[in-house]
Motif scaffolding. Structure first.
Motif, mmCIF file in Angstrom:
data_model
loop_
_atom_site.group_PDB
_atom_site.id
_atom_site.type_symbol
_atom_site.label_atom_id
_atom_site.label_comp_id
_atom_site.label_asym_id
_atom_site.label_seq_id
_atom_site.Cartn_x
_atom_site.Cartn_y
_atom_site.Cartn_z
ATOM 1 N N PRO A 20 0.790 -1.241 0.000
ATOM 2 C CA PRO A 20 0.000 0.000 0.000
ATOM 3 C C PRO A 20 0.820 1.287 0.000
ATOM 4 O O PRO A 20 0.476 2.227 -0.721
ATOM 5 C CB PRO A 20 -0.836 -0.110 1.285
ATOM 6 N N PRO A 68 4.264 0.592 8.531
ATOM 7 C CA PRO A 68 4.853 -0.505 9.310
ATOM 8 C C PRO A 68 4.693 -1.898 8.711
ATOM 9 O O PRO A 68 5.674 -2.636 8.593
ATOM 10 C CB PRO A 68 4.152 -0.396 10.667
ATOM 11 N N CYS A 111 4.014 -2.803 5.688
ATOM 12 C CA CYS A 111 4.754 -2.868 4.417
ATOM 13 C C CYS A 111 6.245 -3.031 4.657
ATOM 14 O O CYS A 111 6.918 -3.769 3.923
ATOM 15 C CB CYS A 111 4.510 -1.607 3.588
ATOM 16 N N ARG A 162 -2.527 -5.512 -1.015
ATOM 17 C CA ARG A 162 -1.339 -6.389 -1.015
ATOM 18 C C ARG A 162 -1.603 -7.555 -1.967
ATOM 19 O O ARG A 162 -2.182 -8.566 -1.575
ATOM 20 C CB ARG A 162 -1.074 -6.909 0.403
HETATM 21 C C1 BEZ Z 1 1.016 -0.669 6.814
HETATM 22 O O1 BEZ Z 1 1.836 -1.088 6.020
HETATM 23 O O2 BEZ Z 1 1.210 -0.714 8.016
HETATM 24 C C2 BEZ Z 1 -0.268 -0.070 6.321
HETATM 25 C C3 BEZ Z 1 -0.293 0.588 5.109
HETATM 26 C C4 BEZ Z 1 -1.480 1.124 4.659
HETATM 27 C C5 BEZ Z 1 -2.620 1.023 5.425
HETATM 28 C C6 BEZ Z 1 -2.585 0.314 6.620
HETATM 29 C C7 BEZ Z 1 -1.395 -0.236 7.074
#
Ligand code: BEZ
Length: 217
Positions: A45, A50, A52, A129
């Protein structure tokens, strides 16, 4: 989001839609990328987030295992190339993990839309994802989609890749929870003669004519 094109998602068995893109390793054209190899193409995303960071680190740490399976990694998010470079550098400084594979900067969402990675009821601006397993003939063989808030499982991604390659190599199918070294499923017979032969075959583990396993080791 009105744009109908985002709902045209590729399916298993389709030739992977071709595209050109800017990546952290320079420009690529999918049809020329990783010739004669498998490609695991995955979206995340957003940079500097975090979940990711844990996922990209997971791909980076196990890159050698993918490469050993004749497979190249290709990441993607709807971020700029500058964000990608900053994130790669930041993660390397903080953790020592280096994202040494191309990451597409899909700022115009061209590739995300083409691959159904933009799922507007989940997010209108960030890719979900996704993981696309693309074989050396550029055919899509397996697709995974996870939401924004759940990280993927690297063991399962590698297991699925090994399963696809094993199915191709031995012309077999793989049962529930199959892992390397386990018995494989012999395709069911399609004629009475084949069924009779199957029922008398002492070299296979036979449950009934339609369910038989064998060892490939
Ligand atoms: C994440 O990678 O933590 C994340 C990215 C986008 C939306 C929610 C979580």
């Amino acid at each position: 989001m009105e744009n109908q094109e985002i709902y045209n998602m590729p399916r298993i068995g389709d030739i992977a839609p071709d595209f050109n893109a800017v990546t952290t390793k320079g420009k690529i054209q999918l049809s020329d990328f990783a010739k004669d190899k498998w490609i695991v193409m995955f979206s995340h995303p957003a940079d500097f987030t975090p979940v990711c960071t844990t996922e990209m680190s997971g791909f980076a740490k196990r890159k050698n295992e993918f490469n050993a399976l004749n497979t190249e990694l290709l990441g993607l998010s709807i971020d700029s190339i500058h964000a990608h470079l900053g994130w790669v550098d930041n993660v390397r400084k903080n953790t020592g993990v280096y994202f040494d594979f191309p990451i597409i900067a899909d700022l115009d969402m061209k590739v995300s839309k083409m691959y159904g990675m933009l799922q507007p009821n989940e997010s209108e601006t960030a890719a979900v994802r996704a993981v696309f397993f693309i074989d050396p003939n550029k055919k899509i063989r397996l697709i995974m989609y996870y939401p924004l808030n759940v990280g993927r499982n690297m063991d399962e991604i590698l297991r699925a890749l090994k399963a696809l390659q094993t199915a191709d190599k031995y012309k077999v199918a793989l049962p529930l929870d199959w892992k390397e070294g386990d018995k494989v499923i012999v395709p069911p017979p399609t004629t009475l003669d084949e069924m009779e032969a199957r029922l008398n075959d002492k070299s296979i583990e036979l449950t009934d004519f339609y369910l038989a396993k064998k060892s490939i080791n």
